[in-house]
Motif scaffolding. Structure first.
Motif, PDB file in Angstrom:
ATOM      1  N   TRP A 161      -4.937 -48.722 -53.747  1.00  0.00           N
ATOM      2  CA  TRP A 161      -3.640 -48.869 -53.087  1.00  0.00           C
ATOM      3  C   TRP A 161      -3.820 -49.144 -51.600  1.00  0.00           C
ATOM      4  CZ3 TRP A 161       1.041 -49.028 -55.351  1.00  0.00           C
ATOM      5  CH2 TRP A 161       1.115 -48.640 -56.686  1.00  0.00           C
ATOM      6  N   SER A 162      -2.938 -49.982 -51.067  1.00  0.00           N
ATOM      7  CA  SER A 162      -2.855 -50.209 -49.630  1.00  0.00           C
ATOM      8  C   SER A 162      -1.398 -50.488 -49.303  1.00  0.00           C
ATOM      9  CB  SER A 162      -3.751 -51.379 -49.208  1.00  0.00           C
ATOM     10  OG  SER A 162      -3.349 -52.572 -49.846  1.00  0.00           O
ATOM     11  N   SER A 163      -1.082 -50.525 -48.014  1.00  0.00           N
ATOM     12  CA  SER A 163       0.308 -50.803 -47.654  1.00  0.00           C
ATOM     13  C   SER A 163       0.367 -51.588 -46.354  1.00  0.00           C
ATOM     14  CB  SER A 163       1.114 -49.513 -47.541  1.00  0.00           C
ATOM     15  OG  SER A 163       0.616 -48.717 -46.492  1.00  0.00           O
ATOM     16  N   SER A 164       1.480 -52.254 -46.186  1.00  0.00           N
ATOM     17  CA  SER A 164       1.773 -53.001 -44.979  1.00  0.00           C
ATOM     18  C   SER A 164       3.185 -52.606 -44.568  1.00  0.00           C
ATOM     19  CB  SER A 164       1.680 -54.509 -45.273  1.00  0.00           C
ATOM     20  OG  SER A 164       2.745 -54.911 -46.103  1.00  0.00           O
ATOM     21  N   PHE A 172       5.304 -53.988 -47.731  1.00  0.00           N
ATOM     22  CA  PHE A 172       4.989 -53.731 -49.135  1.00  0.00           C
ATOM     23  C   PHE A 172       3.922 -52.664 -49.320  1.00  0.00           C
ATOM     24  CE2 PHE A 172       6.227 -58.265 -49.073  1.00  0.00           C
ATOM     25  CZ  PHE A 172       7.277 -58.214 -49.973  1.00  0.00           C
ATOM     26  N   LYS A 173       3.929 -52.092 -50.512  1.00  0.00           N
ATOM     27  CA  LYS A 173       2.815 -51.297 -51.016  1.00  0.00           C
ATOM     28  C   LYS A 173       2.131 -52.193 -52.025  1.00  0.00           C
ATOM     29  CE  LYS A 173       5.308 -47.033 -50.384  1.00  0.00           C
ATOM     30  NZ  LYS A 173       5.949 -45.894 -51.020  1.00  0.00           N
ATOM     31  N   LYS A 174       0.813 -52.152 -52.050  1.00  0.00           N
ATOM     32  CA  LYS A 174       0.065 -53.090 -52.877  1.00  0.00           C
ATOM     33  C   LYS A 174      -0.960 -52.331 -53.700  1.00  0.00           C
ATOM     34  CE  LYS A 174      -3.127 -55.734 -50.898  1.00  0.00           C
ATOM     35  NZ  LYS A 174      -3.784 -56.817 -50.154  1.00  0.00           N
ATOM     36  N   ARG A 204       9.338 -50.833 -50.242  1.00  0.00           N
ATOM     37  CA  ARG A 204       9.231 -49.503 -49.635  1.00  0.00           C
ATOM     38  C   ARG A 204       9.976 -48.434 -50.435  1.00  0.00           C
ATOM     39  NH1 ARG A 204       4.945 -48.991 -47.467  1.00  0.00           N
ATOM     40  NH2 ARG A 204       5.078 -48.544 -45.293  1.00  0.00           N
ATOM     41  N   ASN A 253       9.447 -48.197 -53.617  1.00  0.00           N
ATOM     42  CA  ASN A 253       8.560 -48.115 -54.785  1.00  0.00           C
ATOM     43  C   ASN A 253       9.071 -48.906 -55.979  1.00  0.00           C
ATOM     44  OD1 ASN A 253       6.737 -46.494 -53.406  1.00  0.00           O
ATOM     45  ND2 ASN A 253       7.807 -44.634 -53.993  1.00  0.00           N
TER      46      ASN A 253
END
Length: 150
Positions: A52-55, A58-60, A76, A78
């Motif tokens: 998992w990562s996020s910007s 978005f969450k990716k 954001r 989910n």
């Protein structure tokens, strides 16, 4: 008032810092930092090696499913937005391949990304000595400029 704000910040920090534990194929315990609401979405069912990562937008989740590396995007809240994956040129329709060759002679084709969200589209990287950009191929095989790459 300060206590209310500090309590809200503490609760937010605790909820963000919580990690669920899973067991990988080798029986070893692995950490899964998935947001709780998206952890069991259908896109991630039977997925392996989920990262998992996020910007800011978005969450990716990047993972392997059925031997194919895929990325799922969530907003954001989910909520599922789309998935992407690299594909081969043979995935494109013959009409799309013909249109690419006709409209972009002299360009080399790079990565092809399949986008599956509210609709399905393909993004093809085209480049030559002077330009490097993406075109979008819609489900009806129409091709349009998408964006320049650096």
């Amino acid at each position: 008032m300060k206590k209310v704000i500090y309590t809200a910040l503490l609760m937010t920090g605790l909820s963000i810092g919580t990690f669920a534990k899973t067991v990988n194929d080798e029986g070893k315990e692995a950490k899964n930092n998935a947001p709780a609401k998206v952890k069991y979405s259908s896109e991630l069912a039977d997925a392996e090696n989920v990262v998992w990562s996020s910007s800011p937008r978005f969450k990716k989740a990047t993972f392997v499913k059925d031997g194919v590396q895929t990325t799922a995007f969530y907003n954001r809240l989910n909520e599922y937005v789309a998935t992407t994956q690299l594909v081969e040129i043979t995935t494109l329709s013959p009409a799309a391949i013909k249109a690419l060759i006709k409209n972009y002679p002299g360009y080399q084709m790079g990565e092809i990304i399949k986008y599956t969200g509210t609709d399905e589209a393909y993004f093809v990287n085209l480049r030559n000595d002077k330009e490097n950009f993406l075109v979008k191929i819609s489900s009806d095989s129409t091709i349009g400029y998408f964006k320049d790459l650096k």
